[in-house]
Design a protein around this motif. Structure first.
Motif, mmCIF file in Angstrom:
data_model
loop_
_atom_site.group_PDB
_atom_site.id
_atom_site.type_symbol
_atom_site.label_atom_id
_atom_site.label_comp_id
_atom_site.label_asym_id
_atom_site.label_seq_id
_atom_site.Cartn_x
_atom_site.Cartn_y
_atom_site.Cartn_z
ATOM 1 N N GLU A 20 0.867 2.551 -4.759
ATOM 2 C CA GLU A 20 2.222 3.260 -4.025
ATOM 3 C C GLU A 20 2.463 4.491 -4.142
ATOM 4 O O GLU A 20 2.631 5.126 -3.338
ATOM 5 N N LEU A 21 2.108 5.077 -5.520
ATOM 6 C CA LEU A 21 2.502 6.459 -5.556
ATOM 7 C C LEU A 21 1.108 6.964 -4.675
ATOM 8 O O LEU A 21 1.392 8.141 -4.003
ATOM 9 N N GLN A 23 -0.225 6.091 -2.060
ATOM 10 C CA GLN A 23 0.162 5.933 -0.723
ATOM 11 C C GLN A 23 1.282 7.107 -0.326
ATOM 12 O O GLN A 23 1.203 7.455 0.866
ATOM 13 N N GLN A 24 2.101 7.233 -1.130
ATOM 14 C CA GLN A 24 3.253 8.180 -0.970
ATOM 15 C C GLN A 24 2.628 9.585 -0.567
ATOM 16 O O GLN A 24 3.131 10.178 0.400
ATOM 17 N N HIS A 27 0.369 9.520 2.984
ATOM 18 C CA HIS A 27 1.197 9.403 4.195
ATOM 19 C C HIS A 27 1.932 11.119 4.393
ATOM 20 O O HIS A 27 2.163 11.323 5.795
#
Length: 308
Positions: A20-21, A23-24, A27
């Motif tokens: 998740e980190l 992906q942040q 993006h």
């Protein structure tokens, strides 16, 4: 942990929160190749951070360039700030690669380089080993040092050396010098141009120099400490304390601090190098007075004590 016949490795599970980190950060980039590299870098930094925290080593992800979206776009950074020690570069290694690739922009200002192999499913990261420095863009995996030695590099050791002998300055006016204090021409060769003026100012006095080493043995910074004294209006003496780079260095280490201490060990004068060519402090004192000179860089410091 996993061991091979030659060295120790460490495997870290890449959890949902790790992705998740990544992906942040992914993006936030418009360039797909750059975004992919940042994704891999984030996983590598996450893995090394997990390992160091298991060892009880304090880190600061938020202060690391690799965790700053703006800086991510400017350079291929995968650094992890180890508190009170420095930046550790965490380079991702893909499954088929046999070398650890190091971008030119991170070949300095690092305490070491950890190679982190990411598996094909990005579910695990294996810390393969590390190097303390490199001048090459690729480090062969077989040339890495074992993780067993990494603790010596990332441990936040704080070392202050107080030299026991007290330097008797007034004796210098009678050509009696303490061991290790040499002529300036023997400590600095060639003599820097900016030292010429202070040479002329001390015609009626004396100036001596000493080489000082600050830091871990393998990466210690060598600098020259100069102390001069000149009679002014009795009973006072004018005293100058200066530091200069040595060898091929043209500037002092950016974070080097020079301090003058009073008889109680309290700092009364201070200067920070900030990449200057030299720093100097000047004051006066009377016969019988004592003071100290403290040089500090990162977690290392040396104190020389003087009596006028």
């Amino acid at each position: 942990m996993n061991s091979t016949s030659n060295y120790l490795t460490f495997t870290v599970p890449l959890t949902l929160s790790a992705h998740e980190l990544a992906q942040q950060f992914y993006h936030l980039q418009s360039d797909s190749n750059q975004a992919k590299q940042i994704y891999f870098n984030t996983l590598a930094v996450y893995a090394v951070n997990f390992y160091l925290n298991c060892l009880g080593i304090e880190t600061d992800l938020e202060a690391s360039d690799s965790w700053n979206p703006f800086l991510q776009a400017l350079a291929n950074n995968a650094d992890l700030l180890v508190k009170n020690v420095g930046k550790l570069e965490c380079r991702p290694v893909l499954p088929e690669e046999q070398v650890c690739k190091v971008p030119e922009e991170v070949m300095s200002d690092r305490i070491g380089y950890v190679a982190v192999r990411l598996d094909s499913d990005l579910t695990e990261a294996q810390l393969l080993g590390f190097a303390t420095s490199t001048a090459q863009s690729e480090i062969p995996i077989q040339n890495l040092r074992s993780l067993e030695d990494l603790l010596d590099v990332v441990s936040p050791l704080s070392l202050e050396i107080i030299l026991n002998n007290v330097v008797l300055l007034r004796q210098w006016l009678h050509d009696s010098f303490d061991l290790g204090w040499e002529k300036v021409s023997q400590v600095l060769n060639p003599i820097p141009a900016e030292l010429g003026w202070s040479y002329r100012r001390i015609e009626t006095g004396v100036k001596r120099g000493k080489l000082i080493h600050l830091g871990r043995q393998e990466t210690a910074e060598q600098i020259a400490l100069l102390v001069g004294l000149r009679p002014t209006q009795l009973p006072e003496l004018n005293i100058t304390v200066e530091v200069y780079p040595t060898g091929y260095a043209t500037h002092l280490p950016r974070d080097l601090q020079l301090m003058v201490l009073d008889e109680e060990g309290e700092t009364v004068m201070q200067a920070i190098a900030k990449s200057t060519k030299n720093i100097q402090l000047e004051f006066s004192g009377e016969e019988g007075e004592s003071f100290g000179v403290k040089l500090s860089l990162d977690n290392y410091s040396i104190i020389e004590n003087f009596t006028i």
